[in-house]
Design a protein around this motif. Structure first.
Motif, PDB file in Angstrom:
ATOM      1  N   LEU A  28      -6.853   5.031  -3.238  1.00 14.68           N
ATOM      2  CA  LEU A  28      -5.629   5.813  -3.406  1.00 14.68           C
ATOM      3  C   LEU A  28      -5.424   6.295  -4.834  1.00 14.68           C
ATOM      4  O   LEU A  28      -4.526   7.105  -5.086  1.00 14.68           O
ATOM      5  CB  LEU A  28      -4.415   4.985  -2.980  1.00 14.68           C
ATOM      6  CG  LEU A  28      -4.269   4.738  -1.476  1.00 14.68           C
ATOM      7  CD1 LEU A  28      -3.081   3.835  -1.201  1.00 14.68           C
ATOM      8  CD2 LEU A  28      -4.107   6.055  -0.730  1.00 14.68           C
ATOM      9  N   ALA A  29      -6.218   5.820  -5.756  1.00 13.55           N
ATOM     10  CA  ALA A  29      -6.029   6.171  -7.163  1.00 13.55           C
ATOM     11  C   ALA A  29      -6.099   7.673  -7.385  1.00 13.55           C
ATOM     12  O   ALA A  29      -5.388   8.222  -8.239  1.00 13.55           O
ATOM     13  CB  ALA A  29      -7.079   5.458  -8.029  1.00 13.55           C
ATOM     14  N   LEU A  30      -6.949   8.360  -6.631  1.00 20.29           N
ATOM     15  CA  LEU A  30      -7.142   9.797  -6.826  1.00 20.29           C
ATOM     16  C   LEU A  30      -6.667  10.632  -5.637  1.00 20.29           C
ATOM     17  O   LEU A  30      -6.690  11.867  -5.709  1.00 20.29           O
ATOM     18  CB  LEU A  30      -8.624  10.096  -7.097  1.00 20.29           C
ATOM     19  CG  LEU A  30      -9.219   9.439  -8.352  1.00 20.29           C
ATOM     20  CD1 LEU A  30     -10.696   9.768  -8.461  1.00 20.29           C
ATOM     21  CD2 LEU A  30      -8.480   9.899  -9.606  1.00 20.29           C
ATOM     22  N   THR A  31      -6.235   9.979  -4.557  1.00 23.57           N
ATOM     23  CA  THR A  31      -5.854  10.746  -3.361  1.00 23.57           C
ATOM     24  C   THR A  31      -4.384  10.621  -2.996  1.00 23.57           C
ATOM     25  O   THR A  31      -3.923  11.294  -2.068  1.00 23.57           O
ATOM     26  CB  THR A  31      -6.699  10.285  -2.150  1.00 23.57           C
ATOM     27  OG1 THR A  31      -6.442   8.891  -1.898  1.00 23.57           O
ATOM     28  CG2 THR A  31      -8.186  10.477  -2.411  1.00 23.57           C
ATOM     29  N   TRP A  32      -3.628   9.772  -3.714  1.00 20.40           N
ATOM     30  CA  TRP A  32      -2.233   9.558  -3.339  1.00 20.40           C
ATOM     31  C   TRP A  32      -1.433  10.853  -3.356  1.00 20.40           C
ATOM     32  O   TRP A  32      -0.551  11.070  -2.506  1.00 20.40           O
ATOM     33  CB  TRP A  32      -1.579   8.544  -4.285  1.00 20.40           C
ATOM     34  CG  TRP A  32      -1.465   9.022  -5.699  1.00 20.40           C
ATOM     35  CD1 TRP A  32      -2.356   8.862  -6.709  1.00 20.40           C
ATOM     36  CD2 TRP A  32      -0.367   9.781  -6.252  1.00 20.40           C
ATOM     37  NE1 TRP A  32      -1.911   9.462  -7.864  1.00 20.40           N
ATOM     38  CE2 TRP A  32      -0.682  10.037  -7.606  1.00 20.40           C
ATOM     39  CE3 TRP A  32       0.833  10.265  -5.735  1.00 20.40           C
ATOM     40  CZ2 TRP A  32       0.157  10.761  -8.443  1.00 20.40           C
ATOM     41  CZ3 TRP A  32       1.678  10.986  -6.571  1.00 20.40           C
ATOM     42  CH2 TRP A  32       1.330  11.217  -7.913  1.00 20.40           C
ATOM     43  N   ILE A  67       1.934  15.325  -1.074  1.00 24.49           N
ATOM     44  CA  ILE A  67       2.188  16.746  -0.818  1.00 24.49           C
ATOM     45  C   ILE A  67       2.263  17.019   0.680  1.00 24.49           C
ATOM     46  O   ILE A  67       3.167  17.710   1.155  1.00 24.49           O
ATOM     47  CB  ILE A  67       1.102  17.612  -1.489  1.00 24.49           C
ATOM     48  CG1 ILE A  67       1.226  17.545  -3.013  1.00 24.49           C
ATOM     49  CG2 ILE A  67       1.212  19.066  -1.022  1.00 24.49           C
ATOM     50  CD1 ILE A  67       0.112  18.238  -3.759  1.00 24.49           C
ATOM     51  N   ASP A  68       1.295  16.484   1.426  1.00 27.28           N
ATOM     52  CA  ASP A  68       1.278  16.701   2.882  1.00 27.28           C
ATOM     53  C   ASP A  68       2.554  16.183   3.530  1.00 27.28           C
ATOM     54  O   ASP A  68       3.164  16.865   4.378  1.00 27.28           O
ATOM     55  CB  ASP A  68       0.063  16.000   3.498  1.00 27.28           C
ATOM     56  CG  ASP A  68      -1.254  16.686   3.151  1.00 27.28           C
ATOM     57  OD1 ASP A  68      -1.208  17.847   2.688  1.00 27.28           O
ATOM     58  OD2 ASP A  68      -2.311  16.058   3.321  1.00 27.28           O
ATOM     59  N   MET A 105       0.865  -1.182   0.000  1.00 29.00           N
ATOM     60  CA  MET A 105       0.000   0.000   0.000  1.00 29.00           C
ATOM     61  C   MET A 105       0.898   1.226   0.000  1.00 29.00           C
ATOM     62  O   MET A 105       1.865   1.301   0.778  1.00 29.00           O
ATOM     63  CB  MET A 105      -0.920   0.007   1.222  1.00 29.00           C
ATOM     64  CG  MET A 105      -1.930   1.131   1.230  1.00 29.00           C
ATOM     65  SD  MET A 105      -3.063   0.957   2.639  1.00 29.00           S
ATOM     66  CE  MET A 105      -4.131   2.378   2.392  1.00 29.00           C
ATOM     67  N   TYR A 106       0.605   2.175  -0.867  1.00 28.82           N
ATOM     68  CA  TYR A 106       1.461   3.356  -1.019  1.00 28.82           C
ATOM     69  C   TYR A 106       1.614   4.117   0.294  1.00 28.82           C
ATOM     70  O   TYR A 106       0.645   4.390   0.991  1.00 28.82           O
ATOM     71  CB  TYR A 106       0.875   4.285  -2.079  1.00 28.82           C
ATOM     72  CG  TYR A 106       1.565   5.635  -2.133  1.00 28.82           C
ATOM     73  CD1 TYR A 106       2.888   5.738  -2.548  1.00 28.82           C
ATOM     74  CD2 TYR A 106       0.890   6.806  -1.758  1.00 28.82           C
ATOM     75  CE1 TYR A 106       3.528   6.969  -2.587  1.00 28.82           C
ATOM     76  CE2 TYR A 106       1.520   8.037  -1.808  1.00 28.82           C
ATOM     77  CZ  TYR A 106       2.842   8.116  -2.216  1.00 28.82           C
ATOM     78  OH  TYR A 106       3.473   9.330  -2.254  1.00 28.82           O
ATOM     79  N   ASP A 107       2.877   4.449   0.605  1.00 31.99           N
ATOM     80  CA  ASP A 107       3.207   5.289   1.758  1.00 31.99           C
ATOM     81  C   ASP A 107       4.254   6.282   1.264  1.00 31.99           C
ATOM     82  O   ASP A 107       5.341   5.880   0.845  1.00 31.99           O
ATOM     83  CB  ASP A 107       3.767   4.428   2.892  1.00 31.99           C
ATOM     84  CG  ASP A 107       4.080   5.239   4.145  1.00 31.99           C
ATOM     85  OD1 ASP A 107       4.184   6.477   4.047  1.00 31.99           O
ATOM     86  OD2 ASP A 107       4.228   4.639   5.214  1.00 31.99           O
ATOM     87  N   HIS A 121       8.224   6.468  -0.867  1.00 30.98           N
ATOM     88  CA  HIS A 121       8.142   6.841  -2.276  1.00 30.98           C
ATOM     89  C   HIS A 121       7.192   5.933  -3.064  1.00 30.98           C
ATOM     90  O   HIS A 121       6.469   5.121  -2.493  1.00 30.98           O
ATOM     91  CB  HIS A 121       9.531   6.893  -2.903  1.00 30.98           C
ATOM     92  CG  HIS A 121      10.453   7.848  -2.193  1.00 30.98           C
ATOM     93  ND1 HIS A 121      10.186   9.194  -2.092  1.00 30.98           N
ATOM     94  CD2 HIS A 121      11.615   7.647  -1.517  1.00 30.98           C
ATOM     95  CE1 HIS A 121      11.159   9.795  -1.408  1.00 30.98           C
ATOM     96  NE2 HIS A 121      12.033   8.875  -1.038  1.00 30.98           N
ATOM     97  N   GLY A 122       7.227   6.120  -4.398  1.00 28.58           N
ATOM     98  CA  GLY A 122       6.205   5.523  -5.242  1.00 28.58           C
ATOM     99  C   GLY A 122       6.277   4.018  -5.366  1.00 28.58           C
ATOM    100  O   GLY A 122       7.291   3.387  -5.034  1.00 28.58           O
ATOM    101  N   PRO A 123       5.200   3.422  -5.891  1.00 31.95           N
ATOM    102  CA  PRO A 123       5.085   1.958  -5.934  1.00 31.95           C
ATOM    103  C   PRO A 123       5.892   1.291  -7.038  1.00 31.95           C
ATOM    104  O   PRO A 123       6.097   0.073  -6.993  1.00 31.95           O
ATOM    105  CB  PRO A 123       3.581   1.746  -6.178  1.00 31.95           C
ATOM    106  CG  PRO A 123       3.127   2.989  -6.875  1.00 31.95           C
ATOM    107  CD  PRO A 123       3.960   4.102  -6.315  1.00 31.95           C
ATOM    108  N   PHE A 124       6.370   2.057  -8.015  1.00 34.56           N
ATOM    109  CA  PHE A 124       7.027   1.442  -9.176  1.00 34.56           C
ATOM    110  C   PHE A 124       8.180   0.547  -8.756  1.00 34.56           C
ATOM    111  O   PHE A 124       8.318  -0.587  -9.235  1.00 34.56           O
ATOM    112  CB  PHE A 124       7.518   2.534 -10.131  1.00 34.56           C
ATOM    113  CG  PHE A 124       8.213   2.012 -11.347  1.00 34.56           C
ATOM    114  CD1 PHE A 124       7.496   1.538 -12.434  1.00 34.56           C
ATOM    115  CD2 PHE A 124       9.597   1.980 -11.416  1.00 34.56           C
ATOM    116  CE1 PHE A 124       8.144   1.050 -13.561  1.00 34.56           C
ATOM    117  CE2 PHE A 124      10.249   1.487 -12.534  1.00 34.56           C
ATOM    118  CZ  PHE A 124       9.521   1.019 -13.601  1.00 34.56           C
TER     119      PHE A 124
END
Length: 559
Positions: free
Chosen positions: A238-242, A247-248, A61-63, A67-70
C-alpha cells in the motif's frame, strides 16, 4: 484620581499577551470540559473501535472509506498511555483544536496580523461552534485544520528566516496531513498556486538553497506517508498504491452523492452557526477592495462630468494632469527567460509588500477556492465546513478597526451561545451540525445490557455497541446482523434481544418490549416548511433509527 489609577492598572493587566492568554484558557475549557458528555457519534465509535483493535490485536490496513491511518495510530497510542475511554479518544482532537488557536500568535509575530486582528481571530477560533464541536470529536478534520495552520506558519517563517528547519516542518505538516485525510491535497494545491504567484511577482524570493530544502521537505513528507500507509511495514504493497484506492473511492462517493446536498449547503451552515464571522468576512472583502473608495471616485467622476466647466469660467487656467502610467511588470522588462532565471537563482530585487494586506489577499483566495471546492464535491457533511471556516476567519479580521473589533466581540456572544447549545446540551439536539449521532437514549439500553448475561443483536444497525462492549464485555453480545427465528432466541436463553423496528418481532413470549432511538440526524424534509421558525426555536422533527429492546421478564412474573 483613584479612577484614573484603576483604569491605568486595568489596561496594564489587560495587555495584548494577557488577553491572548485569557482566550487560550477559554479555548482549553471549551475543548476539554465534559469531553464525555455525549455518547460517541456513529463514526467516532468506529474510529475508536479500529484504534482499540490496532492496540490490542495489532490489526490495521488502510481503507479509504475510513480515511487515513494517522488517526488510528495516534488514538491507539493515547489508549495505551491513558486507557481506552471516550475521554481519551477525544483528547487528541481537543489538544489540536487548542493548538490551532495558539498558532495565530506566530503569524502575528511576523507582522501579517496586527494585535486587534490577532485577538479577534483567536477569539473566533476559540468560540466558533464548529471549531469547538469538531475539536471534541474523534474525526480527522480537526487534524487537517491543525496541519494546515502548521503548514501556513512554516511557509511564512521559511521565507522570512530562510532556514531549512522550516522547510522540514512544512514537509512534516504535509506528510501528516496526507496521512490523516484525503482532502489535504486541496490545501496543498491552494497554497501551492498562491506561492507560485508570490514568487513570480517577486513578493517573496527563493533562498539560494531552495532546491535542497524542497527535496528534503518532500522526502520528509513521503517518508511519513509511506510509514503510515504501509502500516509501518505490515502492508508494504500500500505504500505506493494507497492514493489510487483513495481517488477511486472518493470519485465514486462524489458521483453517488451518498450524503448529498445543494452547492450552497455550507452557506446554510454558516448562516446557522457562524453568521457573525460570515458577515464580517463580507465586510473584510469590501474593505479589501475599498468599495467606499470606488463609490466615492465614481461619484466624483459623475459630478465632474455633470459640472464640466465651459471656456471662460476658468477651465483654461487649470493644469491638465497627465494619466498615470503603470510600470511594466518585471517579467516583461526582463523577458520571460531572464525573469525565470532570476527567480530560480534567488537573485533580483524583491517587490515591497504590505504584509497585512497581502495576507488578506491570500486568505480571500484561500476562502473562495475552498468554498468552490466543497460546493462542487458531492459528499456534503457538516465537518467539512472547518476547511472553509478557517480562511474565512482570517478574511473577517482584515482591517480590524476598534469599532469593528467591538462589533466582533459583541457578536461572539452569539457564537458562545450557539457553542454551549451544540456542544454542551446533555440531550439529543435537532441540529444540522449533528449527523447520525448516537442517541442519549442508548444509555438506558446500556443499563439493560449491563444487567444481562446474554444479549442477542438481531440487526445490522448495531454501532456503537462494539465500542462500548469491547474486551471482556464483548463476550455477552451475539451479533446476528438480522432478525433470526424465535426458536433461536429461546434456545439461546438471551436476557436481552435487540432488533430494528422495521424488522422485528410482534412480541416474544416472556419478554417485555420497549422502543429506543438508536441514532438521529437533522431532517430537512421534516423542517423545510418552517425554516425561519426553526432558525430561532431550534425545534422540530428529526430523522432517526429506532431499535426495539426485548428484556426477559424476571422468573415468576408475567411479561
Amino acid at each position: 484620581m483613584k479612577a484614573a489609577v484603576f483604569t491605568t492598572r486595568f489596561r496594564e493587566r489587560l495587555s495584548f499577551e494577557g488577553v491572548f492568554l485569557l482566550i487560550l484558557l477559554a479555548t482549553i475549557a471549551l475543548r476539554f470540559l465534559f469531553l464525555d458528555l455525549k455518547l460517541f457519534h456513529h463514526d467516532e465509535a468506529i474510529h475508536a473501535w479500529f484504534s482499540y483493535r490496532l492496540l490490542t490485536e495489532g490489526v490495521y490496513m488502510y481503507d479509504p472509506m475510513y480515511h487515513g491511518p494517522f488517526l488510528y495510530y495516534v488514538t491507539a497510542g493515547f489508549f495505551s498511555l491513558l486507557g481506552d475511554s471516550d475521554i481519551v479518544g477525544r483528547f487528541f482532537p481537543a489538544l489540536l483544536g487548542t493548538l490551532l488557536v495558539l498558532l495565530v500568535y506566530p503569524i502575528y509575530k511576523l507582522g501579517y496580523l496586527d494585535k486587534k486582528q490577532t485577538l479577534v481571530a483567536a477569539l473566533f477560533l476559540a468560540v466558533s461552534p464548529n471549531m469547538v464541536y469538531f475539536s471534541r470529536f474523534l474525526r480527522n478534520d480537526i487534524f487537517i485544520a491543525f496541519f494546515t495552520m502548521v503548514l501556513l506558519v512554516a511557509l511564512l517563517y521559511y521565507f522570512e528566516r530562510r532556514q531549512m528547519r522550516y522547510a522540514l516542518i512544512a514537509g512534516a505538516a504535509i506528510g501528516f496531513g496526507m496521512s490523516a485525510k484525503e482532502n489535504m491535497p486541496i490545501i496543498i494545491l491552494i497554497f501551492g498556486v498562491y506561492l507560485l504567484y508570490l514568487i513570480w511577482t517577486r513578493k517573496v524570493q527563493l533562498p539560494t538553497h531552495w532546491i535542497r530544502d524542497l527535496v528534503l521537505g518532500v522526502l520528509v513528507a513521503f517518508g511519513i506517508m509511506v510509514a503510515f500507509y504501509s502500516s509501518f511495514g505490515a502492508h508494504p504493497e500500500l505504500a505506493l498504491t494507497w492514493w489510487i484506492q483513495a481517488i477511486d473511492h472518493w470519485m465514486a462517493m462524489h458521483q453517488m452523492q451518498r450524503l448529498g446536498g445543494p452547492p450552497y449547503f455550507y452557506i446554510l451552515l454558516f448562516v446557522l452557526y457562524e453568521i457573525p464571522i460570515l458577515i464580517l468576512a463580507v465586510v473584510g472583502i469590501l474593505q479589501f477592495i475599498d468599495i467606499r473608495g470606488i463609490i466615492f471616485r465614481w461619484r466624483e467622476q459623475r459630478m465632474g462630468r455633470a459640472g464640466t466647466p465651459e471656456i471662460g469660467d476658468g477651465a483654461e487656467d487649470r493644469e491638465e494632469v497627465p494619466p498615470t502610467v503603470e510600470p511594466l511588470p518585471v517579467e516583461q522588462r526582463l523577458g520571460f527567460k531572464d525573469h525565470l532565471r532570476e527567480i530560480l537563482s534567488g537573485t533580483g530585487k524583491i517587490q515591497p509588500v504590505d504584509r497585512q494586506r497581502e495576507f488578506a489577499r491570500f486568505a480571500i483566495f484561500w476562502m473562495f477556492l475552498s468554498l468552490a471546492a466543497y460546493a462542487y464535491i458531492g459528499e456534503k457533511v457538516p465537518w467539512l465546513i472547518l476547511h472553509q471556516l478557517l480562511p474565512m476567519i482570517f478574511v473577517a479580521v482584515y482591517a480590524m478597526t476598534t469599532r469593528k473589533a467591538v462589533i466582533a466581540a459583541v457578536a461572539s456572544i452569539f457564537l458562545i451561545g450557539m457553542t454551549l447549545h451544540v456542544a454542551f446540551t446533555p440531550a439529543d439536539i435537532n441540529e444540522p451540525i449533528v449527523q447520525v449521532q448516537n442517541s442519549e437514549e442508548l444509555r438506558e439500553v446500556f443499563a439493560k445490557i449491563d444487567a444481562a448475561d446474554r444479549v442477542a443483536i438481531a440487526t445490522d444497525n448495531y454501532w456503537p455497541l462494539p465500542w462500548y462492549y469491547r474486551g471482556e464485555n464483548a463476550s455477552k453480545l451475539s451479533y446476528y446482523s438480522q432478525k433470526v427465528s424465535e426458536p433461536t432466541i429461546y434456545s439461546g436463553d438471551f436476557d436481552v434481544v435487540i432488533t430494528r423496528d422495521d424488522d422485528t418481532y410482534p412480541a416474544l413470549e416472556g419478554y417485555t418490549k420497549e422502543a429506543y432511538r438508536l441514532n438521529y440526524w437533522f431532517s430537512y424534509e421534516e423542517n423545510k416548511d418552517r425554516l425561519l421558525e426553526y432558525y430561532f426555536l431550534r425545534n422540530g422533527n428529526v430523522g432517526n433509527r429506532i431499535i426495539e429492546v426485548f428484556t426477559k421478564a424476571p422468573a415468576g412474573t408475567t411479561a
